[in-house]
Write an enzyme that holds these catalytic residues in place. Structure first.
Site, short mmCIF file in Angstrom:
data_model
loop_
_atom_site.label_atom_id
_atom_site.label_comp_id
_atom_site.label_asym_id
_atom_site.label_seq_id
_atom_site.Cartn_x
_atom_site.Cartn_y
_atom_site.Cartn_z
N THR A 99 0.84 -1.19 0.00
CA THR A 99 0.00 0.00 0.00
C THR A 99 0.88 1.24 0.00
O THR A 99 1.52 1.56 1.01
CB THR A 99 -0.93 0.01 1.23
OG1 THR A 99 -1.71 -1.18 1.23
CG2 THR A 99 -1.86 1.22 1.18
N LYS A 175 -7.56 0.52 -3.14
CA LYS A 175 -7.00 0.00 -1.89
C LYS A 175 -6.92 1.09 -0.84
O LYS A 175 -7.19 0.87 0.35
CB LYS A 175 -5.61 -0.60 -2.14
CG LYS A 175 -4.90 -1.08 -0.86
CD LYS A 175 -5.64 -2.20 -0.17
CE LYS A 175 -5.12 -2.54 1.22
NZ LYS A 175 -3.72 -2.92 1.26
N LYS A 243 0.83 5.31 8.43
CA LYS A 243 1.33 5.53 7.07
C LYS A 243 0.20 5.54 6.06
O LYS A 243 0.12 6.42 5.19
CB LYS A 243 2.36 4.46 6.75
CG LYS A 243 2.98 4.54 5.36
CD LYS A 243 2.27 3.68 4.33
CE LYS A 243 2.35 2.20 4.66
NZ LYS A 243 1.69 1.35 3.60
#
Length: 302
Positions: A99, A175, A243
């Protein structure tokens, strides 16, 4: 490319390890790379082929899957010293399954194309247990020709594969939206359970009741059970959640969108990570909230 049997997996964390083991079970020669020596030793014991550098793994693998944590690590394992791109043969297919920012995926695609390589934007979802079972969900954007050539790899690691067009970056955008929802749900679960503990509601009772109501969600069932049991072993590490939510926040700002719930969750997770919970599961944000409010949470002695 349909006759390959060698696949490199760069990054043997929770998701990368599960994908690598699924490929091993299917009979692939899996060349694994990780910065943790003990992980590589264990990988060798599990019939994997440990490699010290991304270059070493890519040199013998027509397919390279990347599962490192963030954008800077992606840059390093692909284009840094001992990076995979310089060692790979022309035509090698790189599958980005981590990701990272959509803009990074687009940039990596352009650079690999210039070097004669292929890229599939293919982030995964499902968690470590499903990764180990070969039961992941994969979102794939990129050339149909390239996807068809390496489809057996996806069959080995995933139960559901969504094709999302020919342009790398599109899968990572979806995502990112999944992470927004998942992480906000974890924060909401922790908030509700901490409030329950504070006002004297039994957490097991609350968990059982909510699972049968409109307040339930997949994350409530999954992470809620871990909070009830005081189990904060990492499934999705809090530092990684921070993150991911920062990616959401940056992308939203650049597009002019507002994400107030994601921003609030980011603030909460960042505070908890700074307070020492960063290497625990995201559900440990309940422990942080408990410390802040004086609520006794399972697994704590506050």
């Amino acid at each position: 490319m349909s006759d390959f049997y060698d696949v490199a997996v760069i990054g043997l964390g929770a998701m990368g390890w599960g994908a690598a083991m699924s490929l091993v079970r299917e009979g692939y020669n899996v060349h694994g790379v990780d910065i943790v020596a003990e992980t590589l030793d264990r990988f060798g014991e599990e019939k994997g082929k440990p490699c010290k550098t991304p270059a070493e793994a890519a040199a013998v693998s027509p397919v390279v899957m990347v599962f490192v944590v963030n954008d800077s690590q992606t840059e390093d394992v692909l284009f840094g010293e001992h990076g995979a791109a310089a060692a790979a043969e022309p035509g090698t297919v790189f599958i980005l399954s981590n990701t990272i920012a959509p803009s990074t995926v687009v940039s990596v695609h352009e650079r690999l194309q210039q070097a004669g390589m292929e890229l599939l934007d293919a982030p995964v979802a499902g968690g470590a247990a499903r990764a180990l079972r070969g039961d992941l969900t994969v979102m794939v954007a990129g050339s149909t020709r390239v996807f068809k050539a390496v489809e057996p790899v996806f069959d080995a690691v995933a139960a559901r594969v969504y094709r999302l067009g020919d342009k790398p970056g599109q899968a990572t955008r979806i995502k990112m939206l999944n992470q927004l929802l998942s992480d906000v749900h974890i924060a909401a679960t922790a908030e509700a359970m901490t409030l329950a503990a504070k006002i004297g509601v039994d957490l097991e009772t609350m968990y059982d009741v909510i699972r049968g109501t409109t307040g339930n969600s997949w994350m409530f069932e999954e992470r809620g059970s871990h909070i009830v049991n005081g189990d904060y072993a990492p499934r999705s590490v809090m530092n990684t959640i921070v993150k991911d939510l920062r990616i959401v926040s940056r992308e939203a700002r650049s597009s002019g969108a507002r994400v107030p719930l994601a921003d609030a969750a980011l603030t909460l997770f960042a505070e908890a990570a700074e307070a020492g919970y960063g290497k625990q599961d995201g559900a440990a944000v309940a422990r942080y909230l408990g410390k802040q409010t004086g609520a006794m949470m399972p697994g704590d002695d506050n």
